[in-house]
Design a protein around this motif. Structure first.
Motif, mmCIF file in Angstrom:
data_model
loop_
_atom_site.group_PDB
_atom_site.id
_atom_site.type_symbol
_atom_site.label_atom_id
_atom_site.label_comp_id
_atom_site.label_asym_id
_atom_site.label_seq_id
_atom_site.Cartn_x
_atom_site.Cartn_y
_atom_site.Cartn_z
ATOM 1 N N TRP A 177 0.839 -1.204 0.000
ATOM 2 C CA TRP A 177 0.000 0.000 0.000
ATOM 3 C C TRP A 177 0.872 1.251 0.000
ATOM 4 O O TRP A 177 0.491 2.281 -0.556
ATOM 5 N N GLY A 178 2.030 1.169 0.640
ATOM 6 C CA GLY A 178 2.903 2.333 0.764
ATOM 7 C C GLY A 178 3.390 2.881 -0.559
ATOM 8 O O GLY A 178 3.703 4.075 -0.663
ATOM 9 N N ILE A 179 3.461 2.031 -1.570
ATOM 10 C CA ILE A 179 3.914 2.502 -2.885
ATOM 11 C C ILE A 179 2.748 2.649 -3.866
ATOM 12 O O ILE A 179 2.944 2.708 -5.077
ATOM 13 N N TRP A 180 1.532 2.726 -3.318
ATOM 14 C CA TRP A 180 0.333 2.923 -4.135
ATOM 15 C C TRP A 180 0.446 4.194 -4.980
ATOM 16 O O TRP A 180 -0.083 4.285 -6.084
ATOM 17 N N ALA B 242 -9.430 3.349 -13.540
ATOM 18 C CA ALA B 242 -8.853 2.356 -14.459
ATOM 19 C C ALA B 242 -8.309 1.151 -13.698
ATOM 20 O O ALA B 242 -8.543 -0.003 -14.084
ATOM 21 N N MET B 243 -7.583 1.406 -12.608
ATOM 22 C CA MET B 243 -7.011 0.318 -11.824
ATOM 23 C C MET B 243 -8.094 -0.552 -11.194
ATOM 24 O O MET B 243 -8.012 -1.787 -11.208
ATOM 25 N N ASN B 244 -9.130 0.076 -10.657
ATOM 26 C CA ASN B 244 -10.186 -0.687 -9.986
ATOM 27 C C ASN B 244 -11.087 -1.420 -10.967
ATOM 28 O O ASN B 244 -11.609 -2.489 -10.643
ATOM 29 N N VAL B 245 -11.256 -0.861 -12.174
ATOM 30 C CA VAL B 245 -12.009 -1.582 -13.207
ATOM 31 C C VAL B 245 -11.281 -2.869 -13.579
ATOM 32 O O VAL B 245 -11.880 -3.945 -13.682
ATOM 33 N N GLY B 246 -9.955 -2.761 -13.785
ATOM 34 C CA GLY B 246 -9.169 -3.946 -14.116
ATOM 35 C C GLY B 246 -9.242 -4.995 -13.020
ATOM 36 O O GLY B 246 -9.434 -6.194 -13.299
ATOM 37 N N GLY C 93 -3.283 4.912 -21.360
ATOM 38 C CA GLY C 93 -3.277 5.039 -19.908
ATOM 39 C C GLY C 93 -4.313 4.136 -19.265
ATOM 40 O O GLY C 93 -4.053 3.513 -18.231
ATOM 41 N N SER C 94 -5.494 4.037 -19.886
ATOM 42 C CA SER C 94 -6.552 3.178 -19.346
ATOM 43 C C SER C 94 -6.128 1.715 -19.374
ATOM 44 O O SER C 94 -6.400 0.954 -18.436
ATOM 45 N N ALA D 162 -2.439 -2.685 -14.196
ATOM 46 C CA ALA D 162 -1.959 -2.466 -12.826
ATOM 47 C C ALA D 162 -2.986 -2.946 -11.818
ATOM 48 O O ALA D 162 -2.643 -3.440 -10.741
ATOM 49 N N GLY D 163 -4.270 -2.814 -12.168
ATOM 50 C CA GLY D 163 -5.323 -3.289 -11.283
ATOM 51 C C GLY D 163 -5.255 -4.785 -11.061
ATOM 52 O O GLY D 163 -5.497 -5.270 -9.950
ATOM 53 N N VAL D 164 -4.897 -5.523 -12.117
ATOM 54 C CA VAL D 164 -4.832 -6.985 -12.029
ATOM 55 C C VAL D 164 -3.600 -7.458 -11.267
ATOM 56 O O VAL D 164 -3.681 -8.305 -10.379
ATOM 57 N N VAL D 165 -2.437 -6.897 -11.603
ATOM 58 C CA VAL D 165 -1.181 -7.423 -11.046
ATOM 59 C C VAL D 165 -0.777 -6.760 -9.728
ATOM 60 O O VAL D 165 0.057 -7.289 -8.998
ATOM 61 N N TYR D 166 -1.389 -5.603 -9.423
ATOM 62 C CA TYR D 166 -0.979 -4.885 -8.215
ATOM 63 C C TYR D 166 -2.133 -4.691 -7.230
ATOM 64 O O TYR D 166 -2.057 -5.083 -6.068
ATOM 65 N N VAL D 167 -3.231 -4.096 -7.713
ATOM 66 C CA VAL D 167 -4.352 -3.789 -6.818
ATOM 67 C C VAL D 167 -5.007 -5.052 -6.281
ATOM 68 O O VAL D 167 -5.280 -5.165 -5.078
#
Length: 294
Positions: A22-25, A45-49, A212-213, A219-224
């Protein structure tokens, strides 16, 4: 035989790992800004992914979409926290946003006392007082509302909604982490979309690009998604104040990365605020450990 998931320290370790991530969000959020994803667009975009992959995962694993009202509201509140936190990062200094968010242990303690029947002790008073003093220092010793920007307000709101969401998830019926994650990501997407619609022509709306989207969704899939699963799984097993304390590890990774890689002010006042907020988060946990040793 006790599995790894059933061991008492597992949720503690998972929450601590989630906190470090979370610190590097701020890194993907700020990077998406450079791709034209201003305002709330990066968060959306991140949360949609993450939400799309969560839906796919629920369908593939045939997870039972069973979630009680407390869990549903809790996950939705965590989604509000995620969205407001992400937007706050685009509007204010990263270090400032992180530290103001971590008034959450203080809010968590108040919620435990007021709504969960937990006792109020000297450590509770210290937690709330130290949190408020820490916030005052982070804001540069300002008492006037004129010194508090929209990003500051969103950071505090994020901490409050996180504390409330964690309390509801902890007290609610056990639900699948993937289902909780799905609800959280959908909630964060809707709140982010609300920022965009209501903030047309302001810093909330910004712009969006196809490239960007796409990067944001990836990023949403691999990080969020992994962060959400780790956090929500732990939130089901740890009291709100405890998990808020463990998540203060984000202060270490977030503040250090922000100070090292961003040209943001971080002087004695901010350092003092960070120390007070860490002390606030630690007080109640140390009290609990002392009682267990007796």
């Amino acid at each position: 035989m006790t599995t790894i998931a059933e061991r008492p320290m597992t949720p503690v370790i998972m929450a601590f790992l989630a906190a470090a991530l979370w610190g590097i969000w701020w890194i993907p959020i700020r990077y998406l800004e450079t791709l034209g994803m201003d305002g709330a667009w990066g968060s959306v975009a991140m949360n949609v992914g993450a939400a799309l992959f969560a839906i796919l995962w629920v369908l593939i694993t045939r997870s039972t979409f069973q979630i009680g009202l407390s869990g549903l509201l809790g996950a939705a509140l965590v989604g509000v926290a995620v969205s407001t936190y992400s937007v706050a990062i685009t509007m204010a200094d990263v270090v400032r946003v992180i530290l103001l968010f971590y008034l959450a242990p203080g809010w968590g303690k108040i919620i435990e006392w007021a709504f969960m029947g937990r006792g109020w002790h000297w450590a509770s008073t210290f937690t709330v007082a130290a949190s408020l003093i820490g916030a005052w220092l982070v804001l540069g010793g300002e008492l006037s509302l004129s010194g508090i920007g929209a990003g500051d307000f969103l950071a505090v709101l994020s901490g409050m909604t996180w504390a409330g969401g964690a309390a509801l998830i902890f007290t609610g019926d056990r639900a699948s982490p993937s289902v909780l994650t799905l609800v959280t990501c959908l909630s964060a997407t809707l709140i982010g979309a609300g920022f965009i619609v209501l903030g047309a022509g302001t810093v909330f709306s910004g712009n969006a690009t196809t490239w960007g989207s796409s990067i944001g969704a990836l990023a949403g899939v691999v990080y969020v998604l992994p962060i959400m699963v780790l956090t929500l799984w732990s939130a089901q097993r740890l009291p709100p104040a405890t998990i808020s304390f463990l998540l203060t590890a984000e202060i270490l990774s977030g503040v250090l990365s922000g100070v090292l890689f961003l040209d943001e002010p971080f002087g004695p006042m901010q350092a003092g605020g960070a120390v007070m907020i860490l002390l606030a988060a630690t007080a109640e946990v140390l009290k609990g450990l002392g009682e267990k040793d007796r």
